[in-house]
Design an enzyme around this catalytic site. Structure first.
Site, PDB file in Angstrom:
ATOM      1  N   GLU A   8       0.767  -1.157  -0.095  1.00 14.14           N
ATOM      2  CA  GLU A   8       0.082  -0.123  -0.058  1.00 14.14           C
ATOM      3  C   GLU A   8       0.806   1.345  -0.030  1.00 14.14           C
ATOM      4  O   GLU A   8       1.882   1.375   0.846  1.00 14.14           O
ATOM      5  CB  GLU A   8      -0.921   0.098   1.116  1.00 14.14           C
ATOM      6  N   ALA A  50       1.665  -0.686  10.809  1.00 10.00           N
ATOM      7  CA  ALA A  50       1.245  -2.253  10.282  1.00 10.00           C
ATOM      8  C   ALA A  50       0.365  -1.959   9.222  1.00 10.00           C
ATOM      9  O   ALA A  50       0.147  -0.828   8.587  1.00 10.00           O
ATOM     10  CB  ALA A  50       0.513  -2.820  11.517  1.00 10.00           C
ATOM     11  N   MET A  51       0.281  -3.364   8.470  1.00 11.19           N
ATOM     12  CA  MET A  51      -0.484  -3.021   7.250  1.00 11.19           C
ATOM     13  C   MET A  51      -1.272  -4.340   7.457  1.00 11.19           C
ATOM     14  O   MET A  51      -1.025  -5.610   7.781  1.00 11.19           O
ATOM     15  CB  MET A  51       0.621  -3.435   6.211  1.00 11.19           C
ATOM     16  N   ASN A  62      -2.637  -6.358   4.867  1.00 12.73           N
ATOM     17  CA  ASN A  62      -2.950  -7.482   4.219  1.00 12.73           C
ATOM     18  C   ASN A  62      -3.722  -8.734   4.588  1.00 12.73           C
ATOM     19  O   ASN A  62      -3.825  -9.225   5.551  1.00 12.73           O
ATOM     20  CB  ASN A  62      -1.523  -7.990   4.021  1.00 12.73           C
ATOM     21  N   GLU A 108      -5.891  -3.085  12.508  1.00 10.62           N
ATOM     22  CA  GLU A 108      -5.432  -3.853  11.482  1.00 10.62           C
ATOM     23  C   GLU A 108      -6.596  -5.159  11.412  1.00 10.62           C
ATOM     24  O   GLU A 108      -7.133  -5.174  10.140  1.00 10.62           O
ATOM     25  CB  GLU A 108      -4.188  -4.529  11.437  1.00 10.62           C
TER      26      GLU A 108
HETATM   27  N1  PHE Z   1      -2.959   0.929   5.903  1.00  9.71           N
HETATM   28  C1  PHE Z   1      -2.075   0.991   7.070  1.00  9.71           C
HETATM   29  C2  PHE Z   1      -2.866   1.250   8.239  1.00  9.71           C
HETATM   30  O1  PHE Z   1      -3.509   2.368   8.527  1.00  9.71           O
HETATM   31  C3  PHE Z   1      -1.043   1.990   6.836  1.00  9.71           C
HETATM   32  C4  PHE Z   1       0.172   1.825   6.012  1.00  9.71           C
HETATM   33  C5  PHE Z   1       0.051   2.610   4.836  1.00  9.71           C
HETATM   34  C6  PHE Z   1       1.191   1.038   6.096  1.00  9.71           C
HETATM   35  C7  PHE Z   1       1.149   2.751   3.961  1.00  9.71           C
HETATM   36  C8  PHE Z   1       2.087   0.932   5.151  1.00  9.71           C
HETATM   37  C9  PHE Z   1       1.809   1.766   4.142  1.00  9.71           C
HETATM   38  O2  PHE Z   1      -3.163   0.458   8.861  1.00  9.71           O
HETATM   39 ZN    ZN Z   2      -5.470   1.787   8.740  1.00  8.95          ZN
END
Ligand code: PHE
Ligand code: ZN
Length: 851
Positions: A122, A262-263, A265, A298
């Site tokens: 992302e 964090a992410m 996925n 997450e």
């Molecule tokens: N989508 C993640 C979150 O909010 C944040 C994120 C964005 C992590 C871009 C990595 C890179 O939980």
């Molecule tokens: Zn988020």
């Protein structure tokens, strides 16, 4: 940086192709990785002849369409895209390409964190793994095979459920299949020699879910709090939103090198290890809270983000604002509503209000961007959450739930917009939100002027909205928002309690039947993210008596701000403030809440009401108030400290945590005195206490009061924890935030410390990032602070542009600084922007600041 191009929301076009499914095979080696990508593609727009795939820095080895190897006359490979000419309406593509994860320091796409292969896609990392329609509205079913050395990488993880695995002698392979169509930004893989802990969760409908948390070998015992938090989050989402988990397995992997927190996925969250690993010896109470909230955040994305995702990146707040609101409510339910609300508002004001008043201000749904990475902001996240909270307030708990049910039913499996979300909110509830939509499109923090009138028993409240212009100077319109108020009588009884619906530029509300003028308690619970402007209020009365925990806190803050501003004008400490503060010291009840009430406003809060900012002057005034309070209430503060200090106990229950919070608050206030007694208390606390919370506070106090003791204790701390990077972050932060002379020199020297590594974002944040927020030394009048941070930005920009543009944020207050600091800042900003090959990330931020 001439090629920096802006992308506009108004240019959005639906994709011309869909990808039905994608089969990926990764062959991981020490020097490189081979990616085989097989996609079944269909034309959606039959008028289109060529397919353009996103790709970044890719080495194409083979290229096939429908089993025919393509000659290079049929496609064009450019730096950022791969165009295939004359494609049929249904076809399959096979691409084999080569990448170099070992050299990837940007930490986007496939990279190595230590010896672990991991991914971060992302928003647009996937295109540096393989050519793809790398946009969130292209959703596909992914099957992933990972092949790697058996000994070095015994654990191979992908999205979804595990399908099969093969022993290939020295190497092995595992195949994962994710049945839920998803955009490429949710793709993940991990390969490593990892330790893990496992558990299980049985969903409300009786499905069994295997839960695993992976980490570096040896850290397994630090994963239990994260596991507990995960199970709490799963249960909460079932109870509060009726949302169950939807795969057989949920994996979390902790890695040390990660750009963000964090992410989410699908089925394979990848975490910055700071938000997974904790035990009593190495993590502070705040760390434990942070883990609970990020793990939940997450997890909650599985529905608000993954099942329903964003149509394009301008919609980011659709998933982030909503998910932050969800994790805030979760933390409030599990801990304390009052404390959580205050913490959330504090963070909103310190980060988002500052951003919203700066040249990088943007609506929660931006209209354009140069680098999407720059839009993972406090505005999109935290103001976004406030906007959802206002919807929640306007609808009420029951209708809000009805509306989220409709949102999930209607849009499951789709990539949608904030308009779709608002449609669900209003059509399920019958509440007209058309006027509310402005919150998505306007930037800046609205101010609300409050005027009170009392005549013939009628109390009139006149509210006038002052709406800031856009950064470009365009005028904006008044907002629609809920404003919780109460009118209190002289015994602080709530005579009127109401949620006003404010929608006009100026309007009056009348309340009848009073003998005496009531006291106004306004923006209770911080029901709208605005700035209240009042000529005068009964701050002391509200500090003592308000029944709303938030307003009580707020009154103390504003009264303190006004007291400090008066000191800056040369006045003495207002005795009425002092008296009210003394009253707070005697309060009974939740000690964590009390610790917040007693906190003086931060420098970042104080500067928000000022222009021509001079931090030295702000500091001095705040110090003066601290010393005055410490002196005046020395005995009470010492008593609070002694009663609540329990050095020998860990205790992670609410009471133990709140005792640490209050006694450490007392210690910090007392430390303004810099007396022997207080320094000895801090030293004793460092030596006796068994918690990281206590040790860090003690170190911080010593560092800022007694250089000699500080040196000894810091050396002790270093030798105990030098093998634990997460703890070393705290060590670097204490030194980088220090007010002592010579801080810059020491920060510079620490870059050569064996533990420090410029490629690890957590370390950069805790040394350079913290220094850039050290108002005293960053803004030093010799300009060395600015020069140092600018040097670092230029250097780090070459390694990791996302990290560098994060550091650029320190210069956002440029416009509001005094002339001297401003001119020194300008030299450095100009130097950064004229750097050869500056990333578009840093370019976007610096050019906005300089405009
Ligand atoms: N989508 C993640 C979150 O909010 C944040 C994120 C964005 C992590 C871009 C990595 C890179 O939980
Ligand atoms: Zn988020």
């Amino acid at each position: 940086m001439s090629e920096a191009q802006a992308i506009y929301l108004k240019d959005y076009k639906a994709p011309a192709f869909s990808i039905e499914d994608v089969n990926l095979r990764f062959e991981l080696f020490e020097e490189y990785a081979l990616v085989t990508n097989v996609m079944n593609i269909q034309k959606v727009d039959t008028g289109v002849q060529e397919l353009s795939l996103h790709c970044r820095d890719l080495e194409l080895l083979e290229f096939w369409i429908n089993d025919l190897k393509l000659q290079d006359t049929r496609y064009v490979l450019e730096e950022e895209k791969l165009t295939i000419l004359n494609v049929p309406s249904v076809f399959s593509i096979k691409i084999i390409n080569k990448i170099y994860p070992q050299n990837n320091t940007e930490l986007e796409g496939l990279y190595k964190s230590g010896s672990i292969f991991c991914t971060q896609n992302e928003p647009e990392g996937f295109r540096s793994i393989t050519p793809y329609l790398d946009r969130p509205d292209v959703m596909s079913v992914f099957t992933t095979t990972i092949v790697a050395d058996k000994e070095k990488y015994p654990v191979l993880l992908g999205n979804g459920n595990k399908k099969e695995s093969f022993d290939l002698g020295k190497r092995h392979s595992v195949t994962w299949h994710d049945p839920h169509p998803k955009p490429s930004y949710l793709f993940a893989l991990v390969a490593g020699d990892l330790g893990s802990i496992s558990d299980e969760y049985i969903t409300a409908s009786g499905e069994n879910v295997e839960l695993n948390i992976y980490c570096d070998l040896g850290n397994e015992s630090k994963c239990h709090h994260a596991m507990k938090s995960l199970k709490e989050a799963m249960l909460w989402d079932e109870e509060k939103y009726g949302r169950e988990y939807d795969l057989e397995i949920y994996n979390i992997v902790a890695v040390d090198s990660f750009n963000m927190g964090a992410m989410e996925n699908k089925g394979l969250n990848i975490f910055n290890s700071a938000y997974v690993l904790a035990d009593e010896d190495s993590a502070s109470d705040a760390n434990f809270m942070g883990i609970q909230s990020v793990i939940a955040h997450e997890y909650f994305h599985n529905w608000t983000g993954n099942r329903i995702t964003c149509r394009d990146w301008f919609q980011l707040t659709l998933k982030e604002g909503l998910t932050v609101f969800r994790d805030q409510c979760f933390s409030a339910d599990l801990n304390s509503q009052e404390v959580q609300r205050i913490e959330d508002v504090k963070s909103l004001r310190e980060r988002q209000f500052v951003e919203d008043a700066s040249p990088t201000a943007h609506p929660i749904q931006p209209k354009s961007y140069i680098s999407m990475n720059n839009f993972y902001t406090a505005t999109v996240y935290e103001k976004g959450a406030e906007v959802i909270r206002m919807i929640h307030t306007l609808l009420g708990e029951e209708l809000y739930r009805k509306a989220t049910d409709l949102y999930f039913e209607t849009f499951d499996g789709q990539a949608v917009t904030t308009k779709d979300f608002l449609w669900a909110m209003s059509s399920a509830s019958g509440v007209d939100l058309s006027a509310f939509e402005l919150w998505y499109h306007q930037s800046g923090t609205p101010k609300l002027k409050v005027e009170e009138k009392f005549e013939n028993g009628v109390y009139t409240l006149t509210l006038t909205q002052v709406i800031p212009n856009t950064v470009e100077g365009r005028a904006q319109k008044p907002y629609f928002f809920p404003l919780k108020i109460a009118l209190l009588d002289e015994d602080a009884k709530e005579v009127v309690t109401e949620t006003l619906k404010v929608s006009k530029e100026s309007e009056s509300f009348h309340f009848e039947g009073f003998n005496l003028k009531p006291v106004l308690s306004i923006n209770r619970d911080f029901s709208a993210p605005i700035i209240i402007e009042q000529e005068y209020n009964n701050f002391a009365f509200l500090m003592k008596h308000d029944t709303n925990g938030f307003v009580k806190y707020e009154a103390a803050q504003i009264f303190a701000i006004e007291t400090i501003e008066a000191i800056m004008r040369g006045e003495e400490v207002n005795p009425r403030f002092s008296e009210a503060y003394g009253h707070l010291l005697d309060l009974e009840g939740d000690l964590s809440y009390k610790a917040l009430l007693l906190e003086l406003p931060t420098v970042s809060t104080l500067m928000q009401r000022m222009s021509d900012i001079d931090f030295d002057v702000i500091y001095e005034a705040k110090e003066k108030l601290s010393q005055h309070l410490a002196q005046n209430f020395q005995e009470k503060l010492l008593a609070i400290y002694e009663v609540n200090h329990e050095p020998g106990s860990f205790g992670m229950d609410a009471l133990a945590i709140s005792k640490r919070a209050i006694k450490n608050r007392a210690l910090k206030i007392l430390s303004a005195l810099e007396t022997r007694d207080v320094i000895e208390i801090a030293k004793r606390q460092y030596e006796e206490s068994v918690t990281m919370t206590d040790r860090v506070v003690a170190l911080d106090v010593l560092e800022n009061t007694d250089p000699e003791y500080a040196e000894v204790t810091l050396a002790d701390f270093y030798s105990k924890y030098k093998k634990q990077t997460l703890v070393m972050n705290k060590y670097f932060s204490i030194l980088a935030a220090s007010h002592r002379e010579g801080t810059l020199d020491r920060v510079m020297a620490l870059q050569n410390d064996a533990v420090y590594d410029e490629k690890v974002p957590n370390l950069v944040r805790s040394l350079i990032g913290v220094f850039a927020r050290n108002y005293k030394h960053f803004h030093a009048k010799n300009g060395y602070g600015y020069k140092f941070v600018a040097d670092k930005i230029i250097e780090i920009d070459k390694i990791n542009p996302q990290m560098a543009s994060g550091l650029c944020g320190a210069f956002k207050i440029y416009n509001k600084m005094n002339e001297k600091n401003k001119s020194m800042m300008k030299v450095e900003l100009s130097r950064i922007i004229s750097t050869h090959e500056l990333s578009k990330n840093s370019f976007e931020i610096i050019s906005k600041i300089l405009k």
